[in-house]
Motif scaffolding. Structure first.
Motif, PDB file in Angstrom:
ATOM      1  N   VAL A 115      -5.438 -15.132  -9.726  1.00  0.00           N
ATOM      2  CA  VAL A 115      -6.202 -14.650  -8.925  1.00  0.00           C
ATOM      3  C   VAL A 115      -7.534 -14.095  -8.614  1.00  0.00           C
ATOM      4  CG1 VAL A 115      -5.873 -12.898  -7.123  1.00  0.00           C
ATOM      5  CG2 VAL A 115      -3.637 -13.556  -8.355  1.00  0.00           C
ATOM      6  N   ARG A 128      -8.160  -5.312 -19.488  1.00  0.00           N
ATOM      7  CA  ARG A 128      -7.046  -5.672 -18.862  1.00  0.00           C
ATOM      8  C   ARG A 128      -6.649  -7.730 -18.190  1.00  0.00           C
ATOM      9  NH1 ARG A 128      -9.494  -3.804 -13.368  1.00  0.00           N
ATOM     10  NH2 ARG A 128      -9.630  -1.620 -14.508  1.00  0.00           N
ATOM     11  N   SER A 180       6.903  -7.353 -13.656  1.00  0.00           N
ATOM     12  CA  SER A 180       6.612  -8.250 -14.308  1.00  0.00           C
ATOM     13  C   SER A 180       6.960  -8.488 -15.770  1.00  0.00           C
ATOM     14  CB  SER A 180       5.503  -7.046 -15.453  1.00  0.00           C
ATOM     15  OG  SER A 180       4.137  -7.116 -14.672  1.00  0.00           O
ATOM     16  N   PRO A 223      -6.888 -11.747  -1.921  1.00  0.00           N
ATOM     17  CA  PRO A 223      -6.810 -13.061  -2.932  1.00  0.00           C
ATOM     18  C   PRO A 223      -6.053 -14.469  -2.338  1.00  0.00           C
ATOM     19  CG  PRO A 223      -4.968 -10.957  -2.608  1.00  0.00           C
ATOM     20  CD  PRO A 223      -6.581 -10.953  -1.447  1.00  0.00           C
ATOM     21  N   ILE A 237      -7.799 -10.814 -11.496  1.00  0.00           N
ATOM     22  CA  ILE A 237      -6.273 -10.343 -11.884  1.00  0.00           C
ATOM     23  C   ILE A 237      -5.231 -11.937 -12.665  1.00  0.00           C
ATOM     24  CG2 ILE A 237      -6.084  -8.403 -11.224  1.00  0.00           C
ATOM     25  CD1 ILE A 237      -3.956  -9.178  -8.840  1.00  0.00           C
ATOM     26  N   SER A 238      -4.315 -11.517 -12.717  1.00  0.00           N
ATOM     27  CA  SER A 238      -3.435 -12.213 -13.874  1.00  0.00           C
ATOM     28  C   SER A 238      -3.497 -13.567 -13.587  1.00  0.00           C
ATOM     29  CB  SER A 238      -1.921 -12.416 -11.792  1.00  0.00           C
ATOM     30  OG  SER A 238      -1.828 -11.223 -11.489  1.00  0.00           O
ATOM     31  N   SER A 297      -0.949 -14.765  -4.496  1.00  0.00           N
ATOM     32  CA  SER A 297      -1.191 -14.247  -5.896  1.00  0.00           C
ATOM     33  C   SER A 297      -0.273 -14.468  -7.057  1.00  0.00           C
ATOM     34  CB  SER A 297      -1.130 -12.530  -6.113  1.00  0.00           C
ATOM     35  OG  SER A 297       0.199 -12.651  -5.112  1.00  0.00           O
ATOM     36  N   ALA A 298      -0.309 -13.959  -8.055  1.00  0.00           N
ATOM     37  CA  ALA A 298       1.331 -14.013  -9.171  1.00  0.00           C
ATOM     38  C   ALA A 298       1.181 -15.485  -9.379  1.00  0.00           C
ATOM     39  CB  ALA A 298       2.492 -13.204  -8.751  1.00  0.00           C
ATOM     40  N   PRO A 299      -0.100 -16.258 -10.029  1.00  0.00           N
ATOM     41  CA  PRO A 299       0.316 -17.763 -10.433  1.00  0.00           C
ATOM     42  C   PRO A 299       0.818 -17.595 -11.699  1.00  0.00           C
ATOM     43  CG  PRO A 299      -1.855 -17.555 -10.777  1.00  0.00           C
ATOM     44  CD  PRO A 299      -1.775 -16.250 -10.295  1.00  0.00           C
ATOM     45  N   PRO A 342     -12.601  -8.178  -7.633  1.00  0.00           N
ATOM     46  CA  PRO A 342     -11.024  -7.876  -9.144  1.00  0.00           C
ATOM     47  C   PRO A 342     -10.765  -9.137  -9.402  1.00  0.00           C
ATOM     48  CG  PRO A 342     -11.191  -6.286  -7.296  1.00  0.00           C
ATOM     49  CD  PRO A 342     -12.196  -7.188  -7.310  1.00  0.00           C
ATOM     50  N   GLU A 374       1.360  -2.238 -18.921  1.00  0.00           N
ATOM     51  CA  GLU A 374       1.216  -3.646 -17.845  1.00  0.00           C
ATOM     52  C   GLU A 374       1.463  -4.856 -18.710  1.00  0.00           C
ATOM     53  OE1 GLU A 374      -1.338  -1.400 -14.358  1.00  0.00           O
ATOM     54  OE2 GLU A 374      -1.771  -3.148 -15.824  1.00  0.00           O
ATOM     55  N   GLU A 396       5.746 -11.804  -8.643  1.00  0.00           N
ATOM     56  CA  GLU A 396       5.632 -11.873 -10.602  1.00  0.00           C
ATOM     57  C   GLU A 396       6.843 -13.077 -10.756  1.00  0.00           C
ATOM     58  OE1 GLU A 396       3.469  -7.758 -11.728  1.00  0.00           O
ATOM     59  OE2 GLU A 396       6.175  -7.735 -11.863  1.00  0.00           O
TER      60      GLU A 396
END
Lengths: 192, 422
Positions: free
Chosen positions: B208, B413, B327, B215, B194-195, B238-240, B192, B369, B283
Motif C-alpha cells: 500500500v 517496520r 493481524s 491508500p 505499508i503492508s 489496503s491490506a493486500p 508512507p 506489529e 487484514e
C-alpha cells in the motif's frame, strides 16, 4: 498550514513570473542593483520639480498573475470554512456537536458550489495495527462524509479515505498527542 | 549467552560493512546441536569467508551451538579423511568441512561435506560452481543443506525479507537476505508505504502506497521495478494478501462504504466482494490450502480474528481471549496462527494452536506489529519498538529463540518474510 503553504507557493510563483532574467530571481542581486540605478542619472540642475497631475500616475501592479482578487472564503482565516479539522474521541466515530458548525458550513459551500469537490482524510492514533487503524480512520472520514450529504452536499462531490496512523500531526506517545491525531481533515480540490 | 553473542559478533564482523541491517541474537533454543564448521581450504581466494557465513547462519537459527575451533593445520577439506574420535573429543555432534578454488574459466568451485560425528557417518555434500558475486548465496545454501539434514526442516538462510525503513521524511521499501546482508531499495517515496506482501514466486511485492494522498494497492515487479495498480477505487485500498497460487489478492476496500474484504486479480480485474458487514473487516490472510481466509473484524464490538471460506459463507470467530486481537498470519503448515494481542495496553505477539485453540503470548514488548512466518514456519518476524525506535525482531514459534534486527539511524517496520525460492 497546508492552505498557507499553497497560498505562499502561488504568490511566489506569481512573483517569479513577473521577472524577466534569471539572476533577478535572487533578492540579493536586486537589492545590490537599486542604489546604482538611483545614483546613475545626472539630474538637470535647472529642472524644477512639478507636481504629478491627475491622470499622469503610472500604475504599478504587483498582483498581476495572482488568482482572483477576492480571497477565497476557504482560505480566509476569519471564515469558518478555513477550519478543516474535525476531532474525535477515543474509539468514537461520530462528529461531536462542537464540530457540527464546521461541517454545516462546508455542506453549504458544497451546495452553493456544485463543481467543488473535497477529499476527507480520516486519521487514527498510533496504537495498534496499522491496517486496522486504516479502517478506524475510514470510519471517521465516512462519518464526516455522511453528515455533509445529510446537509445537502452531493455524494459525487466527496471522497472519504483513510491515512490510518501514517500521517500523524503529533508524534509523541501520550493522550494529548493521540487526541490531535484522531481526526478528519477536509481538503478541497487543488489542496491534495 | 553474552560470550556467545560476542563470539558471533566477531564471526560476523567482517561482513557487517555491507550489511545495513544488523542482527543480534537475544535468546537461543534449549537443545542446540553442537557443530564444528572448519574453515574451508582455500576460501581466502573468494574474498568472502564461506565458512564464517555458514557458522553465522547456523548460530542465528538458535538450533545450533557452533564450536570455537583451535587453528587447524593443515586445514581439512571435504576430501580429507575424518578422525571422528578427535571431533568427538571436541564435543562436536556434527562437522562441516569444505574447500574453495578458482577454476581455469574464472568461476569458483566450492565443495563441502557434512559428517555425523556421533555415528561416524558421512552425510554427503554438494559441489557448486559459481561466479564471485554468488559466494554469499552459496554459503547460505550450504547452511540450508546442513540445517535440513540435521533438523529435518528446510532451512530459510537463502530466503529474503522485505521491510520499510523510515528516515526523516523518506520511506524506503527494502529487500535483504534473511541475515540482513545484501540490502537493496526497491522503492523510495516521500509518502508512507505499508503492508508489503510477497507473491508466492518471490518475484513481486504487493503493498500500500500513499503517494496519491490516499491508500492505493500496487503490485511491484522486483526485477524491473515495474509497478501496476492493483486497486485504486474511490476511498481506501489496503491490506493486500496473496492467494497461495499467486492468482488473486484479498484486499480491504472502502469503495462501497466502511472497510470490507474483496478478492481481486493482481492486474486489477475480476473484483468480487467477500464480506458484507457494518464493521471494519480487514487484514485478510489466506490459509495455506487457499480455501480459508483469516481476517480482523470488529463486528462483535472489539477487533477479533475471524475466518471464512474463500468461496463465501459464514464467518467464525477464532479469538476470544482479550479485547484486541489483530493481524492474523497462518503458519505454512496451517496449524498455527500468529497475531498481535493487547494486554494491559501492551501490544504483544501471540500464537494460537488452531486445533486446541491454546494461545501463547511470545513477547513482553509494548508495541509489536505485523507478524510474518518464515517459510519453514520455525520463526516469526515482526516489528516492535525499542528505545523509541522501530526495529524488527524474530522469535521461534515456541518462544525460545529470539533475534533482533535493526538499522542504524532509521525506523524499521512492516516486515514480510519472503518465500522459498530454490
Amino acid at each position: 498550514m497546508r492552505v498557507f503553504v499553497l497560498a505562499a507557493a502561488a504568490l511566489a510563483a506569481a512573483l517569479a513570473g513577473c521577472r524577466s532574467t534569471p539572476e533577478e530571481q535572487s533578492p540579493a542581486a536586486v537589492e545590490e542593483r537599486q542604489p546604482a540605478a538611483v545614483a546613475a542619472p545626472t539630474p538637470a540642475p535647472a529642472a524644477k520639480p512639478q507636481p504629478v497631475k491627475p491622470g499622469e500616475i503610472a500604475r504599478v501592479d504587483l498582483t498581476a498573475g495572482k488568482p482572483a482578487a477576492a480571497p477565497s472564503p476557504l482560505k480566509d482565516p476569519a471564515n469558518i470554512l478555513s477550519r478543516r479539522s474535525i476531532y474525535f474521541d477515543y474509539d468514537r466515530y461520530e462528529v461531536k456537536e462542537e464540530y457540527r458548525p464546521i461541517v454545516e458550513a462546508h455542506a453549504k459551500y458544497l451546495r452553493e458550489n456544485p463543481e467543488a469537490k473535497v477529499l476527507i482524510q480520516g486519521n487514527a492514533d498510533e496504537r495498534g495495527s496499522r491496517e486496522y487503524n486504516i479502517g478506524l480512520g475510514q470510519r471517521r472520514s465516512d462519518a464526516v462524509k455522511r453528515m455533509l450529504i445529510l446537509l445537502g452536499a452531493r455524494e459525487a462531490q466527496i471522497e472519504s479515505v483513510s491515512l490510518g496512523e501514517e500521517k500523524p500531526v503529533c508524534t509523541e506517545s501520550n493522550e494529548a498527542c493521540w487526541a490531535k491525531n484522531r481526526r478528519g481533515d477536509i481538503l478541497y480540490q487543488g489542496e491534495y | 549467552m553474552r560470550r556467545l553473542a560476542a563470539a558471533l559478533a566477531l564471526a560476523v564482523a567482517p561482513f557487517l560493512a555491507s550489511a545495513q541491517l544488523a542482527i543480534e541474537i537475544t535468546g537461543a533454543g534449549a537443545q542446540r546441536i553442537p557443530i564444528a564448521v572448519a574453515p574451508f581450504a582455500g576460501e581466502a581466494a573468494l574474498g568472502v569467508g564461506v565458512s564464517a557465513i555458514v557458522r553465522a547462519d547456523l548460530e542465528r537459527s538458535g538450533l545450533f551451538r557452533v564450536l570455537q575451533l583451535p587453528p587447524l593445520a593443515p586445514v581439512p577439506s571435504e576430501a580429507s579423511p575424518v578422525n571422528y574420535a578427535e571431533w568427538r573429543s571436541r564435543l562436536a555432534d556434527a562437522l562441516v568441512v569444505g574447500s574453495a578454488a578458482l577454476r581455469a574459466d574464472g568461476r569458483y568451485e566450492v565443495r563441502f561435506k557434512l559428517h555425523d560425528v556421533v555415528k561416524g557417518a558421512d552425510l554427503s555434500g554438494v559441489a557448486y560452481t559459481l561466479a564471485r558475486e554468488q559466494v554469499r548465496a552459496t554459503a547460505h545454501r550450504i547452511a540450508d543443506y546442513v540445517y535440513e539434514k540435521l533438523t529435518g526442516t528446510r532451512g530459510v538462510f537463502s530466503t529474503r525479507i522485505a521491510y520499510v525503513v523510515k528516515r526523516a521524511e523518506r520511506y524506503e521499501l527494502r529487500i535483504a537476505d534473511a541475515d540482513g546482508a545484501g540490502e537493496e531499495t526497491a522503492l523510495a517515496s516521500l509518502e508512507p508505504i505499508i503492508s508489503p506482501a510477497w507473491s508466492p514466486d518471490g518475484r513481486r511485492l504487493a503493498y500500500v502506497s500513499f503517494e496519491n494522498k490516499k491508500p492505493v494497492i500496487y503490485v511491484h515487479s522486483l526485477a524491473d521495478g515495474r509497478r501496476q495498480v492493483a486497486a485504486n477505487f474511490r476511498g481506501s485500498n489496503s491490506a493486500p494478501a496473496w492467494s497461495p497460487d499467486g492468482t488473486r489478492l484479498a484486499v480491504a476496500l472502502s469503495r462501497d462504504g466502511g472497510t470490507q474484504l474483496y478478492l481481486i486479480n493482481p492486474d486489477g480485474s475480476g473484483l468480487r466482494r467477500l464480506t458484507h458487514s457494518n464493521a471494519v473487516d480487514t487484514e485478510p490472510a489466506f490459509a495455506p490450502d487457499g480455501q480459508t481466509i483469516y481476517f480482523t473484524s470488529d463486528r462483535g464490538g472489539s477487533p477479533q480474528i475471524y475466518r471464512m471460506p474463500v468461496a463465501g459463507g459464514e464467518a467464525q470467530r477464532v479469538t476470544f481471549e482479550g479485547a484486541y486481537n489483530v493481524s492474523p498470519r497462518v503458519s505454512p503448515d496451517g496449524r498455527q496462527l500468529a497475531f498481535v494481542t493487547r494486554t494491559n495496553g501492551r501490544f504483544q505477539l501471540a500464537v494460537m494452536d488452531l486445533a486446541t485453540r491454546q494461545m501463547q503470548v511470545l513477547t513482553d514488548s509494548e508495541r509489536d506489529e505485523s507478524p510474518s512466518f518464515a517459510p519453514n514456519g520455525r520463526m516469526i518476524l515482526f516489528a516492535t519498538v525499542i528505545g523509541g525506535r522501530g526495529v524488527l525482531a524474530a522469535v521461534s514459534a515456541d518462544g525460545r529463540v529470539r533475534q533482533r534486527l535493526s538499522v542504524a539511524a532509521g525506523d524499521v517496520r512492516e516486515p514480510a518474510w519472503g518465500p522459498f525460492t530454490n
